[in-house]
Scaffold this active site. Structure first.
Site, PDB file in Angstrom:
ATOM      1  N   LYS A   1       4.001   4.158  -6.324  1.00  0.00           N
ATOM      2  CA  LYS A   1       3.619   3.003  -5.547  1.00  0.00           C
ATOM      3  C   LYS A   1       3.525   2.262  -6.853  1.00  0.00           C
ATOM      4  O   LYS A   1       2.688   2.739  -8.511  1.00  0.00           O
ATOM      5  CB  LYS A   1       1.920   2.453  -5.456  1.00  0.00           C
ATOM      6  CG  LYS A   1       1.942   1.301  -5.267  1.00  0.00           C
ATOM      7  CD  LYS A   1       0.542   0.444  -3.978  1.00  0.00           C
ATOM      8  CE  LYS A   1       0.402  -0.524  -3.815  1.00  0.00           C
ATOM      9  NZ  LYS A   1      -0.798  -0.360  -3.186  1.00  0.00           N
TER      10      LYS A   1
ATOM     11  N   SER B   1      -0.644  -2.774   2.198  1.00  0.00           N
ATOM     12  CA  SER B   1       0.346  -2.799   1.378  1.00  0.00           C
ATOM     13  C   SER B   1       1.460  -2.214   0.015  1.00  0.00           C
ATOM     14  O   SER B   1       2.305  -2.251  -0.161  1.00  0.00           O
ATOM     15  CB  SER B   1      -0.019  -3.812  -0.219  1.00  0.00           C
ATOM     16  OG  SER B   1      -0.860  -2.908  -1.383  1.00  0.00           O
TER      17      SER B   1
ATOM     18  N   SER C   1      -4.991  -0.801   2.261  1.00  0.00           N
ATOM     19  CA  SER C   1      -3.431  -0.228   1.846  1.00  0.00           C
ATOM     20  C   SER C   1      -2.789   0.670   1.646  1.00  0.00           C
ATOM     21  O   SER C   1      -1.285   0.752   1.665  1.00  0.00           O
ATOM     22  CB  SER C   1      -3.197  -1.054   0.472  1.00  0.00           C
ATOM     23  OG  SER C   1      -2.940  -2.384   0.743  1.00  0.00           O
TER      24      SER C   1
HETATM   25  N1  GLN Z   1      -5.108  -5.933   2.560  1.00  0.00           N
HETATM   26  C1  GLN Z   1      -5.583  -6.902   2.049  1.00  0.00           C
HETATM   27  C2  GLN Z   1      -5.503  -7.545   1.261  1.00  0.00           C
HETATM   28  O1  GLN Z   1      -4.607  -7.979   1.114  1.00  0.00           O
HETATM   29  C3  GLN Z   1      -5.697  -5.353   1.121  1.00  0.00           C
HETATM   30  C4  GLN Z   1      -4.788  -5.049   0.431  1.00  0.00           C
HETATM   31  C5  GLN Z   1      -4.892  -3.693  -0.528  1.00  0.00           C
HETATM   32  O2  GLN Z   1      -4.973  -2.752  -0.157  1.00  0.00           O
HETATM   33  N2  GLN Z   1      -4.680  -3.539  -1.153  1.00  0.00           N
HETATM   34  O3  GLN Z   1      -6.195  -7.651  -0.178  1.00  0.00           O
END
Ligand code: GLN
Length: 459
Positions: free
Chosen positions: A74, A149, A173
């Site tokens: 990532k 994400s 994410s």
């Molecule tokens: N969707 C969640 C957020 O926007 C989780 C994002 C993540 O786990 N990086 O914070």
């Protein structure tokens, strides 16, 4: 070929590491222009590393546990000389100046880093649509978001572009895109895996973890990356469990918990598949208990408030003086929203009103989920309450946040959680989430091994 057999055939020289890399490069060349799972592929590096491994194989030298496996990372994890952009224009010209601890460990075990995967800008999202480098398509449900994400990391393994990937999980994410793309994703106990070298979204929630098409691959990567790291003071010594060794063990007598409130916030077709799976587990003789969870309504507001405050603080280093651009000058809407609200609620006069309240709510939620876990080994339920939307559908921030209602609990509480594919609705994958007590990550792994075999038997 599954990961366990591939590791053996590379060691036995039946498959060379170079062939493995080249096969994936072909798939990437063919599919990545459409799927956009990778935003950087380092062909020369990967081929060179593979050749080195092959030459060591022919000399009969001892090889690492990941020898020859191809790994995508990532874009918010530092890999020396790779593009560590967090999918933001802010860092479009930044290249990793060192290896994160997880990357050091992967390299030490002879894993081959092939490139950097797409993600929501600074990991703030659940769809990978906010990437500066364009959206990623879902290989398992074309035209739909892959989730986020870590959408690029999930799509890369779902489209067979590499063996394994790393993601990061702050509020879901890893698990959310694993669910939407029909692969496995594992968020370890907070502190089990070093965060050193991760660009943080919200440091009290963030964890790095693996995604794969193959459960053994998840175990193998976890074995390599977990454990105490002197460079990350929040890490803890693991209890020594080998995740891969669990594959040789007898059937367990794990007990499972089901939480009605999790099903109530989830769309019916998803609940139906989850309940089918629960029934199959019961039919195999496992003990499944239903337990209540009180604070489901508190979870999203608590998570997002703390996320905004921690993210605001984390972004102060992107002031354009040392590297990159000043974040506020170039970032997207969602990142800007979090910085602005985060800065507002961080003001001293509001601290008692918002932040401290959120910390109190966090502690209530943690105690509540721990109470559920007192009675069972593993909680099972849906990972995401709805199916991934079609790319380009316009949705409100609240609708985007609502994808996370079932995944943020594990981050608020610091407990381990994973997602595995259990079926499809209208051709779109659906995931089962598994959660356990801190440091009982191995129970989740064991449960996934056994559930996978039940599902295979069911056909
Ligand atoms: N969707 C969640 C957020 O926007 C989780 C994002 C993540 O786990 N990086 O914070």
């Amino acid at each position: 070929m599954d990961i366990a057999s591939k590791v053996e055939s590379i060691k036995d020289h039946e498959l060379t590491a170079e062939e493995n890399v080249k096969n994936f490069l072909e798939v990437i060349e063919e599919k990545n222009p459409r799927i956009n799972a990778f935003i950087e592929v380092n062909k020369e590096y990967a081929i060179k590393k593979a050749a080195e491994i092959d030459s060591r194989v022919s000399k009969g030298e001892k090889l690492g546990r990941l020898a020859g496996l191809v790994i995508g990372v990532k874009s918010n994890i530092n890999v020396k000389d790779f593009m560590v952009s967090a999918a933001s224009k802010t860092l479009e010209n930044y290249r990793g100046s060192y290896d994160a601890t997880v990357i050091e460990r992967i390299k030490r075990e002879d894993g081959i880093i092939i490139g950097m995967t797409n993600m929501d800008e600074f990991a703030a999202g659940s769809s990978t649509e906010t990437s500066y480098f364009g959206v990623t398509d879902n290989p398992a449900a074309e035209g739909r978001i892959p989730g986020g994400s870590s959408g690029g990391s999930a799509a890369a393994v779902a489209a067979q572009m590499c063996d394994l990937t790393l993601g990061s999980d702050t509020g879901g994410s890893i698990r959310n895109p694993a669910s939407h793309c029909g692969v496995y994703g594992f968020k370890p106990t907070y502190g089990l895996v070093s965060r050193q070298g991760l660009l943080d979204l919200a440091m009290s929630f963030d964890q790095i973890g693996p995604l794969a098409n193959d459960l053994y691959g998840i175990g193998l990567l976890l074995d390599v990356i977990n454990g105490y790291d002197p460079k990350d003071p929040t890490t803890i010594e693991s209890n020594g469990t080998s995740f891969t060794r669990l594959f040789d063990e007898e059937r367990s007598d794990l007990t499972f918990g089901v939480v009605k409130e999790f099903h109530e916030v989830t769309d019916d077709p998803i609940v139906d598949i989850v309940e089918d799976t629960i029934n199959s587990i019961k039919e195999e003789g496992y003990n499944v208990v239903e337990l209540p969870f009180k604070y489901i309504d508190l979870c999203l507001p608590t998570y997002y408030l703390i996320n905004y405050v921690e993210f605001f603080s984390a972004t102060r280093k992107y002031d354009g003086r040392k590297y990159g651009y000043k974040i506020e000058d170039v970032c997207g809407e969602e990142v800007l929203r979090r910085i602005q609200i985060g800065s507002y609620i961080s003001r001293k006069e509001f601290s008692g009103k918002y932040y401290r309240r959120a910390l109190q709510a966090r502690s209530l939620i943690r105690k509540e989920i721990e109470k559920v876990l007192k009675n069972v080994d593993v909680i099972i339920g849906p990972t995401v309450p709805k199916l991934p939307h079609k790319i380009g559908t316009s949705i409100t921030p609240m609708e985007m946040y609502s994808y996370d209602i079932l995944t943020v609990i594990a981050n608020l509480a610091g407990i381990p959680a994973a997602s595995m594919k259990i079926g499809k609705v209208k051709g779109i994958p659906v995931g089962l989430q598994l959660q356990a007590k801190p440091l009982e990550d191995w129970k989740i792994m064991k449960a996934m091994i056994e559930i996978e075999s039940i599902l295979k038997g069911r056909g």
